[in-house]
Design an enzyme around this catalytic site. Structure first.
Site, PDB file in Angstrom:
ATOM      1  N   LYS A 330       0.825  -1.215   0.000  1.00 30.13           N
ATOM      2  CA  LYS A 330       0.000   0.000   0.000  1.00 30.13           C
ATOM      3  C   LYS A 330       0.855   1.258   0.000  1.00 30.13           C
ATOM      4  CE  LYS A 330      -4.469  -1.739   1.127  1.00 30.13           C
ATOM      5  NZ  LYS A 330      -5.449  -2.131   2.115  1.00 30.13           N
ATOM      6  N   ARG A 364      -3.614 -10.065   4.653  1.00 26.34           N
ATOM      7  CA  ARG A 364      -3.988 -10.153   3.227  1.00 26.34           C
ATOM      8  C   ARG A 364      -2.806  -9.636   2.421  1.00 26.34           C
ATOM      9  NH1 ARG A 364      -6.144  -6.713  -0.572  1.00 26.34           N
ATOM     10  NH2 ARG A 364      -7.642  -7.614  -2.039  1.00 26.34           N
TER      11      ARG A 364
HETATM   12  N1  HH2 Z   1      -7.435  -3.692   0.448  1.00 25.74           N
HETATM   13  C1  HH2 Z   1      -7.701  -3.710  -0.878  1.00 25.74           C
HETATM   14  C2  HH2 Z   1      -8.765  -4.480  -1.377  1.00 25.74           C
HETATM   15  N2  HH2 Z   1      -9.499  -5.249  -0.545  1.00 25.74           N
HETATM   16  N3  HH2 Z   1      -9.974  -6.045   1.622  1.00 25.74           N
HETATM   17  C3  HH2 Z   1      -9.725  -6.049   2.942  1.00 25.74           C
HETATM   18  N4  HH2 Z   1     -10.454  -6.799   3.760  1.00 25.74           N
HETATM   19  N5  HH2 Z   1      -8.722  -5.300   3.484  1.00 25.74           N
HETATM   20  C4  HH2 Z   1      -7.937  -4.502   2.714  1.00 25.74           C
HETATM   21  O1  HH2 Z   1      -7.048  -3.819   3.276  1.00 25.74           O
HETATM   22  C5  HH2 Z   1      -8.180  -4.470   1.292  1.00 25.74           C
HETATM   23  C6  HH2 Z   1      -9.229  -5.261   0.780  1.00 25.74           C
HETATM   24  C7  HH2 Z   1      -6.877  -2.888  -1.820  1.00 25.74           C
HETATM   25  O2  HH2 Z   1      -5.774  -3.618  -2.277  1.00 25.74           O
HETATM   26  P1  HH2 Z   1      -5.712  -4.464  -3.663  1.00 25.74           P
HETATM   27  O3  HH2 Z   1      -6.729  -5.532  -3.739  1.00 25.74           O
HETATM   28  O4  HH2 Z   1      -4.327  -4.947  -3.793  1.00 25.74           O
HETATM   29  O5  HH2 Z   1      -5.942  -3.374  -4.787  1.00 25.74           O
HETATM   30  P2  HH2 Z   1      -7.168  -2.954  -5.710  1.00 25.74           P
HETATM   31  O6  HH2 Z   1      -8.256  -2.409  -4.842  1.00 25.74           O
HETATM   32  O7  HH2 Z   1      -6.578  -1.921  -6.617  1.00 25.74           O
HETATM   33  O8  HH2 Z   1      -7.622  -4.169  -6.471  1.00 25.74           O
END
Ligand code: HH2
Length: 387
Positions: A330, A364
């Protein structure tokens, strides 16, 4: 419950003094808070009052005041050495809170098939089947490529695979349910039928949640905290476990610039929100043992808020639900390391270890192998594994 309790450990005299000032207790020496066991309780006066009697029974003192627009009780108990084992709870809300803070570590969540239970920190591997996710968008253009990635993560030690079809990165564009379904359902079905780990689905939409559960998913991971119309009943009726995440504002404005004034105390505000969502889920008939909470790093938080959350997230365990932390790659890690998202492995592993030390039951992550290795070491030290 309309009262939220948490153990508060202070890092410095200055930090303790801040709470004393907010309680208008400037004459109490701040060291009292550093050397005692402190519980902060916020909420309805009628529910706070009995806690001051409980405090007295434990040879402590309770001071009432207001924090961030809420009535509050600052409870100072003589230092309790909870390290030697859980305290007898009897009917004491205060000792239950201390036990959750110190020992709430073992996760045991019922799933539609089996349970998610462990005495170590679990790893949720991220599989974004999106064209635009901030660090792994566009990598898995077809079902077999996505499946191969999931299989690899399981070989590396992932305990859960989290499939996402809609990116929520800053500047994200909402997509239709049809689009999201076409991206994730074939992938969920393929993984659930071939791999022996629970599949979680990162979605805010009830129709996607229902279809994913039918395709074999076990967990709904909702960054919108089950707030969308129909989401609570989708979770209830499918028997899903649910990750309930905090975000500030709505999905549309969550990435608006946030400054220090956005929260009175970021942990307190996040816990207040999560407690409200747990209550809403219970009222909708979802058993609370199916819920996992997540303070939502990066969702409507400044750099300082993210650091504060990661440092103090053990307090969130006092809600009584296992906690998930998503720090992987992040932006706050990029701000600390001056690296692009794909180059943030070291920073992300460091954050995952700190999350485990600070009470997370699940992390995660994008980088499963390195995280699993680091957690094997961290868990051995934290929980006495292999000794
Ligand atoms: N962060 C993201 C997406 N889903 N779910 C939970 N429970 N907690 C989190 O911190 C979280 C999440 C954002 O990260 P990522 O999936 O890598 O990116 P994107 O939203 O661009 O797909």
């Amino acid at each position: 419950m309309s009262v939220v309790l948490r153990v508060r450990e202070y890092r410095s005299i200055a930090e303790a003094r801040k709470d004393l000032v907010s309680f208008q207790l400037p004459n109490l020496p701040p060291a009292v808070l550093l050397y005692g066991t402190v519980i902060m309780a916020e909420g309805k006066v009628s529910e706070l009052l009995p806690l001051s009697y409980e405090a007295r029974d434990l040879d402590g003192k309770a001071y009432s005041g207001r924090r961030g627009g809420r009535d509050a009780l600052l409870i100072v108990l003589p230092h309790i050495d909870a390290l030697s084992g859980p305290l007898p709870e009897r009917d004491s809300i205060l000792t239950r809170c201390i036990n959750l803070y110190s020992f709430g570590g073992n996760i045991d969540v019922p799933l539609p098939r089996g349970r998610l239970s462990a005495d170590r920190t679990l790893v949720m591997g991220i599989l974004n089947v999106t064209p635009d996710s901030f660090s792994d968008g566009g990598r898995y253009p077809d079902v077999e490529a996505a499946f191969a990635r999931a299989e690899r993560m399981v070989q590396e030690g992932a305990d859960i695979i989290d499939v996402g079809g809609e990116s929520t990165r800053p500047g994200w564009q909402p997509i239709s349910a049809e689009e999201e379904l076409s991206r994730i359902i074939p992938v969920v079905r393929r993984i659930a039928s071939s791999l022996d780990v629970p599949v979680s689905v990162d979605t805010m939409k009830p129709e996607v949640a229902r279809a994913a559960m039918e395709a074999g998913a076990s967990i709904i991971n909702d960054v919108n905290g089950l707030r969308n119309e129909g989401m609570l009943s989708a979770v209830k009726e499918t028997g899903a476990a649910a990750v309930v995440m905090h975000m500030r504002g709505t999905p549309q404005d969550m990435h608006a610039e946030v400054d220090a004034s956005a929260y009175f105390d970021v942990i307190s505000d996040v816990m207040w929100y999560l407690n409200g969502r747990i209550e809403a889920a219970k009222a909708a008939g979802i058993p609370s043992e199916r819920l996992i909470v997540d303070p939502g790093l990066g969702f409507g938080k400044s750099f300082e808020h993210n650091i504060e959350l990661l440092r103090r997230c053990r307090e969130v365990r006092c809600l009584g639900a296992p906690m998930l932390i998503g720090a992987s790659r992040k932006r706050f890690i990029g701000q600390l390391t001056e690296r692009l998202p794909e180059q943030r492995l070291g920073g992300s592993v460091g954050a995952a270890v700190m999350a485990a030390v600070n009470g997370a039951s699940i992390v995660r992550v994008h980088d499963v192998d390195a995280t699993v290795q680091a957690l094997r070491v961290a868990d051995a030290l934290l929980r006495g594994h292999n000794t």
